[in-house]
Write a protein that holds these residues in place. Structure first.
Motif, PDB file in Angstrom:
ATOM      1  N   ASN A  74       0.879  -1.423  -0.002  1.00 26.97           N
ATOM      2  CA  ASN A  74      -0.158  -0.011  -0.058  1.00 26.97           C
ATOM      3  C   ASN A  74       0.790   1.473  -0.195  1.00 26.97           C
ATOM      4  O   ASN A  74       0.350   2.359   0.459  1.00 26.97           O
ATOM      5  N   SER A  75       2.019   1.255  -0.526  1.00 25.98           N
ATOM      6  CA  SER A  75       2.988   2.298  -0.582  1.00 25.98           C
ATOM      7  C   SER A  75       3.792   2.177  -1.612  1.00 25.98           C
ATOM      8  O   SER A  75       4.476   1.087  -2.043  1.00 25.98           O
ATOM      9  N   PHE A  76       4.399   3.344  -1.989  1.00 23.75           N
ATOM     10  CA  PHE A  76       5.286   3.400  -3.376  1.00 23.75           C
ATOM     11  C   PHE A  76       6.086   4.468  -3.048  1.00 23.75           C
ATOM     12  O   PHE A  76       5.838   5.766  -2.687  1.00 23.75           O
ATOM     13  N   VAL A  96       8.817  10.951  -5.534  1.00 23.61           N
ATOM     14  CA  VAL A  96       7.219  10.620  -6.321  1.00 23.61           C
ATOM     15  C   VAL A  96       6.957   9.497  -5.068  1.00 23.61           C
ATOM     16  O   VAL A  96       7.427   8.478  -5.083  1.00 23.61           O
ATOM     17  N   TYR A  97       5.893   9.971  -4.228  1.00 21.13           N
ATOM     18  CA  TYR A  97       5.269   8.734  -3.520  1.00 21.13           C
ATOM     19  C   TYR A  97       3.808   8.593  -3.227  1.00 21.13           C
ATOM     20  O   TYR A  97       2.952   9.484  -3.706  1.00 21.13           O
ATOM     21  N   ALA A  98       3.368   7.540  -3.188  1.00 20.51           N
ATOM     22  CA  ALA A  98       1.877   7.232  -3.144  1.00 20.51           C
ATOM     23  C   ALA A  98       1.682   6.206  -2.087  1.00 20.51           C
ATOM     24  O   ALA A  98       2.422   5.324  -1.548  1.00 20.51           O
ATOM     25  N   TRP A  99       0.396   6.392  -1.437  1.00 19.52           N
ATOM     26  CA  TRP A  99      -0.288   5.423  -0.710  1.00 19.52           C
ATOM     27  C   TRP A  99      -1.662   5.158  -0.942  1.00 19.52           C
ATOM     28  O   TRP A  99      -2.446   6.003  -1.441  1.00 19.52           O
ATOM     29  N   ARG A 100      -1.892   3.742  -0.219  1.00 20.17           N
ATOM     30  CA  ARG A 100      -3.366   3.502  -0.376  1.00 20.17           C
ATOM     31  C   ARG A 100      -4.031   3.882   1.151  1.00 20.17           C
ATOM     32  O   ARG A 100      -3.452   3.191   2.202  1.00 20.17           O
ATOM     33  N   LEU A 101      -4.841   4.784   1.086  1.00 20.80           N
ATOM     34  CA  LEU A 101      -5.381   5.160   2.461  1.00 20.80           C
ATOM     35  C   LEU A 101      -6.578   5.452   2.418  1.00 20.80           C
ATOM     36  O   LEU A 101      -7.390   6.410   2.250  1.00 20.80           O
ATOM     37  N   PRO A 102      -7.644   4.449   2.642  1.00 18.29           N
ATOM     38  CA  PRO A 102      -9.036   4.522   2.402  1.00 18.29           C
ATOM     39  C   PRO A 102      -9.593   5.194   3.688  1.00 18.29           C
ATOM     40  O   PRO A 102     -10.805   5.930   3.428  1.00 18.29           O
ATOM     41  N   SER A 113       1.708  14.764   6.157  1.00 19.27           N
ATOM     42  CA  SER A 113       3.004  15.138   5.127  1.00 19.27           C
ATOM     43  C   SER A 113       3.762  16.085   5.858  1.00 19.27           C
ATOM     44  O   SER A 113       4.991  16.134   5.915  1.00 19.27           O
ATOM     45  N   LEU A 114       3.245  17.393   6.009  1.00 18.63           N
ATOM     46  CA  LEU A 114       3.817  18.491   6.656  1.00 18.63           C
ATOM     47  C   LEU A 114       4.471  18.092   8.203  1.00 18.63           C
ATOM     48  O   LEU A 114       5.940  18.460   8.381  1.00 18.63           O
ATOM     49  N   HIS A 115       3.858  17.196   8.836  1.00 20.52           N
ATOM     50  CA  HIS A 115       4.289  16.790  10.072  1.00 20.52           C
ATOM     51  C   HIS A 115       5.677  15.895   9.623  1.00 20.52           C
ATOM     52  O   HIS A 115       6.712  16.081  10.609  1.00 20.52           O
ATOM     53  N   ALA A 116       5.710  14.954   8.903  1.00 21.50           N
ATOM     54  CA  ALA A 116       6.762  14.169   8.689  1.00 21.50           C
ATOM     55  C   ALA A 116       7.873  15.080   8.071  1.00 21.50           C
ATOM     56  O   ALA A 116       9.010  14.660   8.295  1.00 21.50           O
ATOM     57  N   LEU A 117       7.706  15.900   7.383  1.00 22.19           N
ATOM     58  CA  LEU A 117       8.737  16.845   6.731  1.00 22.19           C
ATOM     59  C   LEU A 117       9.522  17.610   8.133  1.00 22.19           C
ATOM     60  O   LEU A 117      10.767  17.654   8.262  1.00 22.19           O
ATOM     61  N   ASN A 168      -9.809   8.659  -5.375  1.00 23.69           N
ATOM     62  CA  ASN A 168     -10.263   7.515  -4.766  1.00 23.69           C
ATOM     63  C   ASN A 168      -9.597   7.315  -3.310  1.00 23.69           C
ATOM     64  O   ASN A 168      -9.114   8.541  -2.578  1.00 23.69           O
ATOM     65  N   SER A 169      -8.923   6.234  -2.998  1.00 18.61           N
ATOM     66  CA  SER A 169      -8.076   6.137  -1.934  1.00 18.61           C
ATOM     67  C   SER A 169      -6.808   6.307  -2.079  1.00 18.61           C
ATOM     68  O   SER A 169      -5.951   5.835  -0.991  1.00 18.61           O
ATOM     69  N   THR A 170      -6.283   6.564  -3.259  1.00 18.24           N
ATOM     70  CA  THR A 170      -4.868   6.538  -3.488  1.00 18.24           C
ATOM     71  C   THR A 170      -4.645   8.071  -3.243  1.00 18.24           C
ATOM     72  O   THR A 170      -5.161   9.023  -4.003  1.00 18.24           O
ATOM     73  N   PHE A 171      -3.641   8.504  -2.540  1.00 22.16           N
ATOM     74  CA  PHE A 171      -3.006   9.700  -2.233  1.00 22.16           C
ATOM     75  C   PHE A 171      -1.589   9.717  -2.943  1.00 22.16           C
ATOM     76  O   PHE A 171      -0.303   8.946  -2.751  1.00 22.16           O
ATOM     77  N   VAL A 172      -1.249  11.117  -3.513  1.00 20.20           N
ATOM     78  CA  VAL A 172       0.269  11.161  -4.066  1.00 20.20           C
ATOM     79  C   VAL A 172       0.738  12.431  -3.554  1.00 20.20           C
ATOM     80  O   VAL A 172       0.361  13.194  -3.153  1.00 20.20           O
ATOM     81  N   LYS A 173       2.104  12.269  -3.201  1.00 25.00           N
ATOM     82  CA  LYS A 173       2.960  13.357  -3.291  1.00 25.00           C
ATOM     83  C   LYS A 173       4.233  13.434  -3.961  1.00 25.00           C
ATOM     84  O   LYS A 173       4.820  12.519  -4.037  1.00 25.00           O
ATOM     85  N   VAL A 174       4.464  14.641  -4.390  1.00 22.27           N
ATOM     86  CA  VAL A 174       5.407  15.135  -5.432  1.00 22.27           C
ATOM     87  C   VAL A 174       6.347  15.837  -4.507  1.00 22.27           C
ATOM     88  O   VAL A 174       5.879  17.056  -3.974  1.00 22.27           O
ATOM     89  N   TYR A 175       7.710  15.822  -4.099  1.00 18.40           N
ATOM     90  CA  TYR A 175       8.579  16.687  -3.379  1.00 18.40           C
ATOM     91  C   TYR A 175       9.785  17.019  -4.170  1.00 18.40           C
ATOM     92  O   TYR A 175      10.496  16.100  -4.569  1.00 18.40           O
TER      93      TYR A 175
END
Length: 213
Positions: A74-76, A96-102, A113-117, A168-175
């Motif tokens: 569930n993560s990439f 590039v990051y992706a997660w399945r987070l229903p 995401s901001l907390h992780a940074l 849908n339940s896929t969330f992406v982040k590009v940094y």
């Protein structure tokens, strides 16, 4: 090229990278060439269309990258740095990051995401909105003093641009980020020039995350 992978081979991943050269345009009066490219990657429920890192814009830099990638159920993760750098001491990174987070919504994804940074910053980090529209968020991020454990070769500040979206339940982040010496913040020695900031902001706003169907 140094590539680190999990027990899954790259060929079993749901993601595929395609570099599409759309046009060639002059970059300077000396007719230096740069490529307008779009990278395409399938990430669970969606497809991400995104530009290459800024350091790869020149024609002779098209292959200037090393890659780290990791796929779990569930993560990439897919990260790029210039070949001359190491992942433990990078000064330029494009991830590039992706997660399945229903159970998530975009607000929660943004907050986490901001907390992780911020965990890598020992002083108050700050960020500002660049764009919020069409189901996407583009932000700046700046840490004036990195935590001691992530400082390498005196590079103790980090600045970057963040893209967040979902389908849908896929969330992406590009940094896309730069690390540099904090003493150069606000000076001509900083990598965050006005031109870099303007180009990076436009690149981030051009990213699209759409239905994979």
């Amino acid at each position: 090229m140094n590539i680190r992978v999990t027990a899954h081979t790259w060929f079993t991943l749901t993601a595929a990278i395609i570099f599409m050269i759309a046009a060639t345009v002059p970059q300077t009066a000396q007719a230096e060439e740069s490529f307008k490219m779009t990278q395409v990657i399938k990430l669970y429920d969606g497809v991400l269309h995104y530009p290459p890192p800024l350091w790869m814009k020149a024609k002779d830099k098209i292959g200037d990258f090393d890659v780290y990638r990791k796929q779990e159920e569930n993560s990439f993760t897919f990260e790029m740095i210039p070949k001359s750098q190491e992942f433990g001491s990078w000064t330029n990174i494009y991830g590039v990051y992706a997660w399945r987070l229903p159970e998530y919504d975009l607000k929660r994804f943004l907050e986490e995401s901001l907390h992780a940074l911020s965990l890598g910053c020992k002083k108050q980090a700050n960020s500002s909105l660049v764009a919020v529209e069409d189901g996407r968020i583009v932000m700046t991020y700046h840490c004036p003093a990195l935590a001691d454990e992530v400082v390498c070769n005196g590079m103790d500040a980090e600045s970057g641009f963040l893209y967040l979206s979902q389908f849908n339940s896929t969330f992406v982040k590009v940094y896309q980020a730069w690390r540099y010496e904090s003493k150069h913040i606000g000076t001509e020695q900083s990598p965050m020039t006005r031109d870099v900031i303007a180009e990076a902001a436009e690149d981030m706003k051009s990213i699209q995350f759409t239905n994979a169907q």
